[in-house]
Write a protein that holds these residues in place. Structure first.
Motif, PDB file in Angstrom:
ATOM      1  N   PRO A  26      79.182  37.720   8.429  1.00 21.87           N
ATOM      2  CA  PRO A  26      77.858  38.190   7.987  1.00 21.87           C
ATOM      3  C   PRO A  26      76.905  38.542   9.118  1.00 21.87           C
ATOM      4  CG  PRO A  26      78.547  36.320   6.664  1.00 21.87           C
ATOM      5  CD  PRO A  26      79.569  36.466   7.755  1.00 21.87           C
ATOM      6  N   ALA A  27      76.990  37.826  10.234  1.00 22.69           N
ATOM      7  CA  ALA A  27      76.071  38.062  11.350  1.00 22.69           C
ATOM      8  C   ALA A  27      76.338  39.378  12.059  1.00 22.69           C
ATOM      9  CB  ALA A  27      76.160  36.909  12.349  1.00 22.69           C
ATOM     10  N   TYR A  28      77.484  40.005  11.775  1.00 16.50           N
ATOM     11  CA  TYR A  28      77.868  41.225  12.481  1.00 16.50           C
ATOM     12  C   TYR A  28      77.908  42.443  11.557  1.00 16.50           C
ATOM     13  CZ  TYR A  28      79.123  37.933  16.131  1.00 16.50           C
ATOM     14  OH  TYR A  28      79.074  36.944  17.081  1.00 16.50           O
ATOM     15  N   ARG A  29      77.439  42.269  10.346  1.00 17.57           N
ATOM     16  CA  ARG A  29      77.414  43.386   9.416  1.00 17.57           C
ATOM     17  C   ARG A  29      76.192  44.262   9.665  1.00 17.57           C
ATOM     18  NH1 ARG A  29      78.735  39.569   4.181  1.00 17.57           N
ATOM     19  NH2 ARG A  29      80.753  38.815   4.969  1.00 17.57           N
ATOM     20  N   GLY A  30      76.362  45.553   9.361  1.00 19.11           N
ATOM     21  CA  GLY A  30      75.251  46.472   9.517  1.00 19.11           C
ATOM     22  C   GLY A  30      75.004  46.888  10.948  1.00 19.11           C
TER      23      GLY A  30
END
Length: 241
Positions: A101-105
């Protein structure tokens, strides 16, 4: 194991999936295909390798040759793949794609797509395929996006796998004139939309996977029919959007 730990965090803890070989004690999401595949991984060296936290993105890749050695693709459990097999063309199944999640987008998927492009070119792959998942099994809530895919992105007959009867769900749920494009597009997962932009097409019917708590659609990309614009996929630029 680090790839399986990331898959556990995303698919089991975040999305509620389960399976007969999932190791809850050690927090590993795994199955019988793992020994036969290549794992394409994104690593952040700042995170702990000892704690299996350093892998922050993953793709699972299964070539036609390795699937033949094993006896099947993962997608054989959900779709009839005879149209793809009868094509006689080099194929690669994509699966278990996820990003922390911390590396999405950000640049995470961009880097994974660059590496995938190199793999595809090196191995002269022509057909990419795999299931793309909507979270949950409430088909009524997914009527707009499923119908949009059915009416606007259905694969040609010669490349159109069909969902197996035991999980088959018609995607023709909303008449074309009643479709809400905005609602449909907002509900389609970003990665699936990215594949559609490079020419991806969808098989017939969705497959409702209660064990994994998803509603799956079959995605097929014919790399030989991409326009020059869409071939930017191979240098990763498409993944920025």
């Amino acid at each position: 194991m680090a790839a399986q730990r990331l898959r556990y965090r995303v698919f089991v803890e975040e999305l509620g999936a389960d399976g007969p070989l999932v190791d809850h004690e050690n927090r590993l999401e795994r199955d019988e295909f793992d020994p036969f595949v290549d794992h394409l991984v994104l690593i952040d060296p700042r995170r702990s390798e000892a704690d299996l936290e350093h892998v922050v993105g993953v793709y699972r890749l299964l070539s036609g040759e390795r699937a033949a050695a094993m006896g099947r693709f993962y997608c054989d459990g959900e779709y009839d793949l005879m149209t793809l097999r009868h094509s006689g063309r080099p194929m690669l199944e994509l699966g278990r794609s996820c990003v922390d999640p911390a590396y999405r987008g950000g640049t995470g998927m961009f880097l994974l797509w660059n590496a995938l492009a190199e793999y595809v070119l090196k191995n002269r792959i022509e057909l990419l395929f795999g299931v793309a998942s909507f979270h949950g099994t409430d088909v009524a809530a997914l009527a707009q996006p499923l119908a949009w895919l059915h009416h606007h992105h259905l694969a040609p007959p010669e490349l159109r796998p069909k969902a197996l009867a035991e999980g088959f769900q018609s995607m023709d749920l909303v008449a074309p004139e009643a479709l809400d494009r905005r609602e449909a597009m907002l509900a389609i997962p970003p990665l699936l939309k990215a594949y559609l932009r490079i020419g991806g097409v969808i098989g017939e019917g969705a497959f409702v996977d209660h064990a994994f708590n998803t509603t799956d659609v079959m995605l097929v990309v014919d790399t030989t029919t991409m326009s020059e614009k869409h071939r930017r996929f191979y240098d990763g630029r498409t993944a920025r959007t």
